[in-house]
Design a protein around this motif. Structure first.
Motif, PDB file in Angstrom:
ATOM      1  N   CYS A 187       0.822  -1.211   0.000  1.00  0.00           N
ATOM      2  CA  CYS A 187       0.000   0.000   0.000  1.00  0.00           C
ATOM      3  C   CYS A 187       0.860   1.267   0.000  1.00  0.00           C
ATOM      4  CB  CYS A 187      -0.939   0.018   1.196  1.00  0.00           C
ATOM      5  SG  CYS A 187      -2.217  -1.262   1.133  1.00  0.00           S
ATOM      6  N   LEU A 188       2.081   1.179   0.493  1.00  0.00           N
ATOM      7  CA  LEU A 188       2.956   2.351   0.555  1.00  0.00           C
ATOM      8  C   LEU A 188       3.445   2.786  -0.820  1.00  0.00           C
ATOM      9  CD1 LEU A 188       5.039   1.508   3.751  1.00  0.00           C
ATOM     10  CD2 LEU A 188       3.074   3.052   3.523  1.00  0.00           C
ATOM     11  N   ALA A 189       3.172   1.972  -1.842  1.00  0.00           N
ATOM     12  CA  ALA A 189       3.500   2.331  -3.216  1.00  0.00           C
ATOM     13  C   ALA A 189       2.235   2.314  -4.073  1.00  0.00           C
ATOM     14  CB  ALA A 189       4.548   1.372  -3.787  1.00  0.00           C
ATOM     15  N   CYS A 190       1.095   2.616  -3.474  1.00  0.00           N
ATOM     16  CA  CYS A 190      -0.164   2.520  -4.217  1.00  0.00           C
ATOM     17  C   CYS A 190      -1.011   3.771  -4.010  1.00  0.00           C
ATOM     18  CB  CYS A 190      -0.930   1.261  -3.804  1.00  0.00           C
ATOM     19  SG  CYS A 190      -2.416   1.010  -4.808  1.00  0.00           S
ATOM     20  N   GLY A 191      -1.963   3.736  -3.086  1.00  0.00           N
ATOM     21  CA  GLY A 191      -2.868   4.854  -2.822  1.00  0.00           C
ATOM     22  C   GLY A 191      -4.098   4.874  -3.710  1.00  0.00           C
ATOM     23  N   GLY A 197       0.619   4.852  -7.305  1.00  0.00           N
ATOM     24  CA  GLY A 197       1.479   3.847  -7.905  1.00  0.00           C
ATOM     25  C   GLY A 197       2.956   4.024  -7.615  1.00  0.00           C
ATOM     26  N   VAL A 198       3.316   5.132  -6.953  1.00  0.00           N
ATOM     27  CA  VAL A 198       4.730   5.402  -6.644  1.00  0.00           C
ATOM     28  C   VAL A 198       4.944   5.417  -5.132  1.00  0.00           C
ATOM     29  CG1 VAL A 198       6.636   7.043  -6.916  1.00  0.00           C
ATOM     30  CG2 VAL A 198       5.002   6.715  -8.794  1.00  0.00           C
ATOM     31  N   CYS A 231      -9.821  -3.459  -3.756  1.00  0.00           N
ATOM     32  CA  CYS A 231      -8.417  -3.136  -4.025  1.00  0.00           C
ATOM     33  C   CYS A 231      -8.115  -3.330  -5.512  1.00  0.00           C
ATOM     34  CB  CYS A 231      -7.513  -4.017  -3.165  1.00  0.00           C
ATOM     35  SG  CYS A 231      -5.737  -3.884  -3.524  1.00  0.00           S
ATOM     36  N   ASP A 232      -8.507  -4.474  -6.048  1.00  0.00           N
ATOM     37  CA  ASP A 232      -8.233  -4.768  -7.456  1.00  0.00           C
ATOM     38  C   ASP A 232      -8.881  -3.726  -8.367  1.00  0.00           C
ATOM     39  OD1 ASP A 232      -6.907  -7.034  -6.563  1.00  0.00           O
ATOM     40  OD2 ASP A 232      -8.473  -8.422  -7.199  1.00  0.00           O
ATOM     41  N   ARG A 233     -10.148  -3.368  -8.094  1.00  0.00           N
ATOM     42  CA  ARG A 233     -10.873  -2.405  -8.915  1.00  0.00           C
ATOM     43  C   ARG A 233     -10.187  -1.034  -8.894  1.00  0.00           C
ATOM     44  NH1 ARG A 233     -15.532  -3.883  -7.265  1.00  0.00           N
ATOM     45  NH2 ARG A 233     -15.857  -2.384  -5.614  1.00  0.00           N
ATOM     46  N   ALA A 234      -9.757  -0.588  -7.720  1.00  0.00           N
ATOM     47  CA  ALA A 234      -9.097   0.718  -7.604  1.00  0.00           C
ATOM     48  C   ALA A 234      -7.757   0.717  -8.326  1.00  0.00           C
ATOM     49  CB  ALA A 234      -8.912   1.081  -6.135  1.00  0.00           C
ATOM     50  N   ARG A 235      -6.982  -0.342  -8.141  1.00  0.00           N
ATOM     51  CA  ARG A 235      -5.666  -0.417  -8.806  1.00  0.00           C
ATOM     52  C   ARG A 235      -5.834  -0.428 -10.321  1.00  0.00           C
ATOM     53  NH1 ARG A 235      -1.050  -1.577  -6.036  1.00  0.00           N
ATOM     54  NH2 ARG A 235      -0.230  -2.721  -7.832  1.00  0.00           N
ATOM     55  N   LEU A 236      -6.758  -1.229 -10.836  1.00  0.00           N
ATOM     56  CA  LEU A 236      -6.973  -1.308 -12.282  1.00  0.00           C
ATOM     57  C   LEU A 236      -7.434   0.035 -12.845  1.00  0.00           C
ATOM     58  CD1 LEU A 236      -8.560  -4.860 -12.501  1.00  0.00           C
ATOM     59  CD2 LEU A 236      -6.236  -4.186 -13.188  1.00  0.00           C
ATOM     60  N   ALA A 237      -8.256   0.770 -12.096  1.00  0.00           N
ATOM     61  CA  ALA A 237      -8.736   2.082 -12.534  1.00  0.00           C
ATOM     62  C   ALA A 237      -7.595   3.083 -12.685  1.00  0.00           C
ATOM     63  CB  ALA A 237      -9.778   2.619 -11.557  1.00  0.00           C
ATOM     64  N   HIS A 238      -6.519   2.863 -11.951  1.00  0.00           N
ATOM     65  CA  HIS A 238      -5.353   3.753 -12.013  1.00  0.00           C
ATOM     66  C   HIS A 238      -4.234   3.161 -12.867  1.00  0.00           C
ATOM     67  CE1 HIS A 238      -6.555   7.004  -9.333  1.00  0.00           C
ATOM     68  NE2 HIS A 238      -7.250   6.087  -8.696  1.00  0.00           N
TER      69      HIS A 238
END
Length: 131
Positions: free
Chosen positions: A10-14, A70-71, A101-108
């Motif tokens: 999570c520290l490299a996501c958001g 993502g950073v 989590c998957d939905r948010a990551r894919l959206a970004h």
């Protein structure tokens, strides 16, 4: 030389903090009711709900989020975050995928987390399940 623990993914996501509306019962932001969420970071939503500022709009982004999605990512109120935030686990953090989590990551434009993303992350670093 001892192995350096891997950082929490999570520290490299958001992504979740910049994808979903964060709503919760108003009492979580009322200090007289034991609430810990800073009320100045919230806005009224419905009669019994408040929302984190910035998350109730077309392109949500929580006011408490310090991140380049993502950073790097940091929640400015992690220890006082709403229960709705604490209830969203990262995918595979506790041995199962998380649709949110998957939905948010894919959206970004980020790939969904995999079990291997947790290799080297100590159990003591993973978020505790909400009580």
């Amino acid at each position: 030389m001892p192995a350096v623990p891997s950082p929490h993914p999570c520290l490299a996501c958001g992504a979740c903090c910049a994808h979903f509306r964060v709503s919760f019962h108003w009492s979580e932001a009322d200090p007289d009711m034991g609430g810990r969420v800073p009320i100045e970071l919230t806005a009224p939503l419905r009669s019994h709900e408040r929302v984190m500022r910035g998350t109730s709009q077309a392109a949500p982004r929580c006011v408490a989020l310090d991140a380049q999605i993502g950073v790097y990512s940091r929640c400015g109120i992690h220890d006082r975050r709403p229960s709705s935030c604490a209830a969203v686990p990262a995918s595979w953090e506790f041995g199962a995928a998380s649709a949110q989590c998957d939905r948010a990551r894919l959206a970004h434009g980020l790939p969904a987390l995999k079990p291997d993303d947790w290799a080297g992350v100590p159990e003591t670093v993973r978020n505790p399940l909400p009580e």
